[in-house]
Design a protein around this motif. Structure first.
Motif, PDB file in Angstrom:
ATOM      1  N   GLN A  90      18.124  28.163  14.877  1.00 50.34           N
ATOM      2  CA  GLN A  90      17.352  29.244  14.273  1.00 50.34           C
ATOM      3  C   GLN A  90      15.859  29.006  14.416  1.00 50.34           C
ATOM      4  O   GLN A  90      15.331  27.938  14.077  1.00 50.34           O
ATOM      5  CB  GLN A  90      17.671  29.415  12.797  1.00 50.34           C
ATOM      6  N   ILE A  91      15.159  30.045  14.904  1.00 50.14           N
ATOM      7  CA  ILE A  91      13.709  30.007  15.057  1.00 50.14           C
ATOM      8  C   ILE A  91      13.080  31.012  14.098  1.00 50.14           C
ATOM      9  O   ILE A  91      13.435  32.193  14.100  1.00 50.14           O
ATOM     10  CB  ILE A  91      13.295  30.345  16.500  1.00 50.14           C
ATOM     11  N   TYR A  92      12.157  30.545  13.278  1.00 47.75           N
ATOM     12  CA  TYR A  92      11.354  31.420  12.426  1.00 47.75           C
ATOM     13  C   TYR A  92      10.044  31.629  13.171  1.00 47.75           C
ATOM     14  O   TYR A  92       9.159  30.756  13.168  1.00 47.75           O
ATOM     15  CB  TYR A  92      11.138  30.758  11.060  1.00 47.75           C
ATOM     16  N   ALA A 140      25.951  25.955   7.906  1.00 48.31           N
ATOM     17  CA  ALA A 140      24.531  25.624   7.912  1.00 48.31           C
ATOM     18  C   ALA A 140      24.207  24.865   6.638  1.00 48.31           C
ATOM     19  O   ALA A 140      24.802  25.107   5.583  1.00 48.31           O
ATOM     20  CB  ALA A 140      23.680  26.892   7.991  1.00 48.31           C
ATOM     21  N   PHE A 141      23.277  23.928   6.750  1.00 45.07           N
ATOM     22  CA  PHE A 141      22.770  23.203   5.586  1.00 45.07           C
ATOM     23  C   PHE A 141      21.379  23.681   5.185  1.00 45.07           C
ATOM     24  O   PHE A 141      20.952  23.496   4.049  1.00 45.07           O
ATOM     25  CB  PHE A 141      22.718  21.700   5.866  1.00 45.07           C
ATOM     26  N   SER A 142      20.639  24.255   6.136  1.00 43.71           N
ATOM     27  CA  SER A 142      19.281  24.738   5.866  1.00 43.71           C
ATOM     28  C   SER A 142      19.058  26.046   6.607  1.00 43.71           C
ATOM     29  O   SER A 142      19.717  26.322   7.620  1.00 43.71           O
ATOM     30  CB  SER A 142      18.223  23.718   6.335  1.00 43.71           C
ATOM     31  N   ASN A 143      18.146  26.852   6.102  1.00 43.50           N
ATOM     32  CA  ASN A 143      17.630  28.007   6.841  1.00 43.50           C
ATOM     33  C   ASN A 143      16.314  28.447   6.203  1.00 43.50           C
ATOM     34  O   ASN A 143      15.754  27.730   5.367  1.00 43.50           O
ATOM     35  CB  ASN A 143      18.664  29.146   6.941  1.00 43.50           C
ATOM     36  N   ILE A 177      21.600  25.374  13.056  1.00 43.61           N
ATOM     37  CA  ILE A 177      20.598  24.420  12.601  1.00 43.61           C
ATOM     38  C   ILE A 177      19.246  25.135  12.602  1.00 43.61           C
ATOM     39  O   ILE A 177      18.991  26.005  13.429  1.00 43.61           O
ATOM     40  CB  ILE A 177      20.571  23.139  13.447  1.00 43.61           C
ATOM     41  N   TYR A 178      18.407  24.765  11.662  1.00 47.57           N
ATOM     42  CA  TYR A 178      17.138  25.458  11.429  1.00 47.57           C
ATOM     43  C   TYR A 178      15.980  24.621  11.956  1.00 47.57           C
ATOM     44  O   TYR A 178      15.952  23.406  11.771  1.00 47.57           O
ATOM     45  CB  TYR A 178      16.985  25.716   9.927  1.00 47.57           C
ATOM     46  N   CYS A 219       9.895  25.940   3.121  1.00 49.33           N
ATOM     47  CA  CYS A 219      10.755  25.695   4.285  1.00 49.33           C
ATOM     48  C   CYS A 219      10.268  26.465   5.508  1.00 49.33           C
ATOM     49  O   CYS A 219      10.895  26.406   6.573  1.00 49.33           O
ATOM     50  CB  CYS A 219      12.211  26.046   3.983  1.00 49.33           C
ATOM     51  N   ARG A 220       9.160  27.192   5.362  1.00 49.48           N
ATOM     52  CA  ARG A 220       8.678  28.060   6.440  1.00 49.48           C
ATOM     53  C   ARG A 220       7.339  27.599   7.013  1.00 49.48           C
ATOM     54  O   ARG A 220       6.741  28.310   7.822  1.00 49.48           O
ATOM     55  CB  ARG A 220       8.531  29.497   5.920  1.00 49.48           C
ATOM     56  N   THR A 221       6.847  26.441   6.610  1.00 47.07           N
ATOM     57  CA  THR A 221       5.573  25.970   7.130  1.00 47.07           C
ATOM     58  C   THR A 221       5.691  25.669   8.622  1.00 47.07           C
ATOM     59  O   THR A 221       6.791  25.491   9.146  1.00 47.07           O
ATOM     60  CB  THR A 221       5.096  24.724   6.366  1.00 47.07           C
TER      61      THR A 221
END
Length: 553
Positions: free
Chosen positions: A25-27, A339-342, A375-376, A411-413
């Motif tokens: 996953q790409i933010y 998933a464990f994170s997002n 995975i994030y 979680c988005r930095t």
């Protein structure tokens, strides 16, 4: 064969490419800034495709990049078929697809179908009067006789799920921000318009979709009140504990059976393209059941994920077995995506307070579970949740519930690439949209590339191990069991059976192997060795992966 000569065409003949896939996953706001404006963009992703390919993942999922006023950072769409200038252009998106495919990586994009922005032309027209062509494209209702909202439905972002419109003298439904009005899926024209959106992107070469809030699409036409949820059944899996959203059983504002009809239509649109979808099931009580409903058979969605392993509760051996037994019972005919994170939850390194050894164990575990894996970005570096001061917060969710809930900015930095570059290589601009976390700099990609024992290299090894064993990618499993702090299960595909044992604790554990001659595999993952007498001694957070000696990987 070098990475840049991988043939994407070699994979097109496999309609089940998604089964057992590893999705990254790409933010995009936080991945790589290519034009020095402090915000990540599509060309930044293009520049980092070689790194993504080096991880060995099968696909990328790109969070929303559509035209948007950015009240919820792209999850409020004002044009489904264009790219917000912040992220680049349609040509830049085409470059992402072309480059990813050249490296053998499929592209999935994040479709937000349950709601639009209040700046979307559909909503602007519909809000202008009660008798225009889009008047019922969103969910509108008259007030009760006393002027209050039509029912007791609540918004995940706080307060009533209904917002008053003085022009129409009606309320409109918003499950999230007031600037995110819900679409009316009971209108066939709305459904067709959204199917056309999917077709637009499929024709541009995307390989699938991540479907935001998939269980929120359809509402109860009678607008019945949700019943109260007993206090003992409340949890904070979907919304923070301070949010009254947790006080209701959400029978009527989401999870409606009529949703299945639309999902079948969407699957039919995707089928000729060989595309796949993973749905986000947001429900604190019935998430796994809904996952099973939405992925059962071959005419609905291929994959869904629920929030059991995205919760704040660190998974113990007993809890992991409980979840997997529940999946077997209610979703055994479907397909999970783990998933464990997002981008919506605190990073699991911090959420579960994990040591480096524990992070390695959980990485190996997720690659051994039946299902697909997300995975994030930054998870492969073991990044902890960043501390973002209140005066630098951007997330409306965190601003609303601060300080008890600090929102999703931590979680988005920005991604950290190189500790010797400005802003860790994310952007050359002095100030970035969220600050680069100082505690992340020493964990950057460049530093971990130089360290053979880093978590980044462990992720590569674990993904490669999964890909090299059909039993782990697509095989069956025999049911998970626990013995104290140890969980164990078998994965089987054809003649290959892998017996997996995990010590889910910071204390040493012993385990008696079943009868048979076992050959340890996965030494690169720290797999423990089975002694000649069948005794297995596991250190804290250690794993053991074995084949019977007659088997071959």
């Amino acid at each position: 064969m070098s990475l840049d000569t991988v043939s994407y065409m070699d994979n097109l003949t496999n309609p089940d490419w998604w089964r057992g896939a590893v999705i990254y996953q790409i933010y995009p706001r936080s991945y790589q800034d290519s034009n020095a404006d402090g915000v990540g963009d599509l060309l930044g992703i293009v520049n980092r495709i070689p790194y993504i390919a080096s991880l060995g993942v099968d696909a990328i999922w790109i969070s929303p990049f559509f035209t948007s006023p950015m009240k919820d950072f792209g999850y409020d769409v004002s044009d489904y078929c264009d790219v917000d200038p912040m992220f680049g252009s349609i040509a830049d998106f085409d470059a992402v697809v072309e480059t990813a495919h050249r490296f053998g990586i499929r592209v999935m994009i994040d479709l937000v179908l349950s709601h639009t922005s209040d700046q979307h032309p559909w909503f602007k027209e519909g809000a202008s009067s009660r008798d225009n062509a889009k008047a019922d494209w969103h969910v509108w209702s008259d007030p009760k006789p006393d002027g209050t909202p039509p029912n007791n439905w609540l918004s995940i972002f706080g307060g009533s799920a209904w917002q008053w419109s003085s022009r129409r003298e009606q309320y409109y439904l918003h499950n999230f921000l007031t600037s995110q009005p819900d679409l009316n899926f009971h209108n066939p024209d709305v459904q067709q318009a959204l199917l056309d959106v999917a077709l637009f992107w499929l024709h541009r070469g995307v390989d699938g979709f991540r479907l935001d809030t998939i269980n929120f699409y359809t509402h109860d036409q009678e607008l019945r009140d949700n019943p109260a949820l007993p206090k003992e059944q409340r949890n904070a899996v979907i919304a923070p504990s301070v949010n009254p959203y947790n006080h209701q059983e959400h029978l009527y504002d989401k999870n409606r059976p009529e949703n299945l009809e639309f999902l079948r239509k969407l699957r039919a649109v995707m089928a000729p393209f060989g595309a796949a979808a993973v749905g986000e099931v947001g429900d604190a009580q019935r998430g796994l059941e809904i996952m099973g409903e939405y992925t059962r058979g071959d005419d609905l969605m291929q994959m869904c994920y629920a929030f059991e392993f995205l919760s704040a509760e660190q998974p113990t051996a007993a809890r992991i077995v409980e979840v997997m037994e529940h999946v077997d019972a209610v979703a055994g005919e479907g397909w999970a995506c783990w998933a464990f994170s997002n981008h919506d939850v605190q990073r699991h390194a911090s959420r579960w307070t994990l040591s480096p050894a524990a992070l390695r164990m959980f990485t190996t575990l997720i690659m051994c579970l039946r299902g697909s894996v997300c995975i994030y970005q930054g998870e492969e570096l073991g990044l902890p949740e960043a501390e973002v001061p209140y005066d630098q917060l951007k997330d409306p969710y965190g601003i609303e519930f601060w300080p008890e809930f600090k929102g999703r900015d931590g979680c988005r930095t920005p991604m950290v690439w190189d500790d010797n570059e400005h802003n860790a290589g994310f952007s050359s601009r002095p100030v970035t949209w969220l600050p680069v976390a100082s505690e992340h700099r020493t964990m950057c990609v460049a530093g971990q590339e130089r360290d053979p024992g880093s978590l980044l290299h462990h992720y590569r090894k674990a993904i490669s191990f999964r890909h090299n064993h059909a039993a782990l990618r697509t095989g069956s499993h025999d049911g998970m069991k626990a013995s104290g702090n140890v969980i164990y299960f078998s994965r089987t595909s054809g003649a290959q059976t892998i017996f997996c044992i995990f010590n889910v604790s910071d204390q040493p554990s012993n385990f008696d192997m079943p009868e048979g001659e076992w050959r340890t595999i996965g030494p690169e993952l720290g797999s423990a060795h089975v002694s000649g007498d069948g005794k297995l001694h596991l250190g804290p957070w250690q794993v053991c992966l074995t084949l019977e000696r007659s088997d071959r990987p």
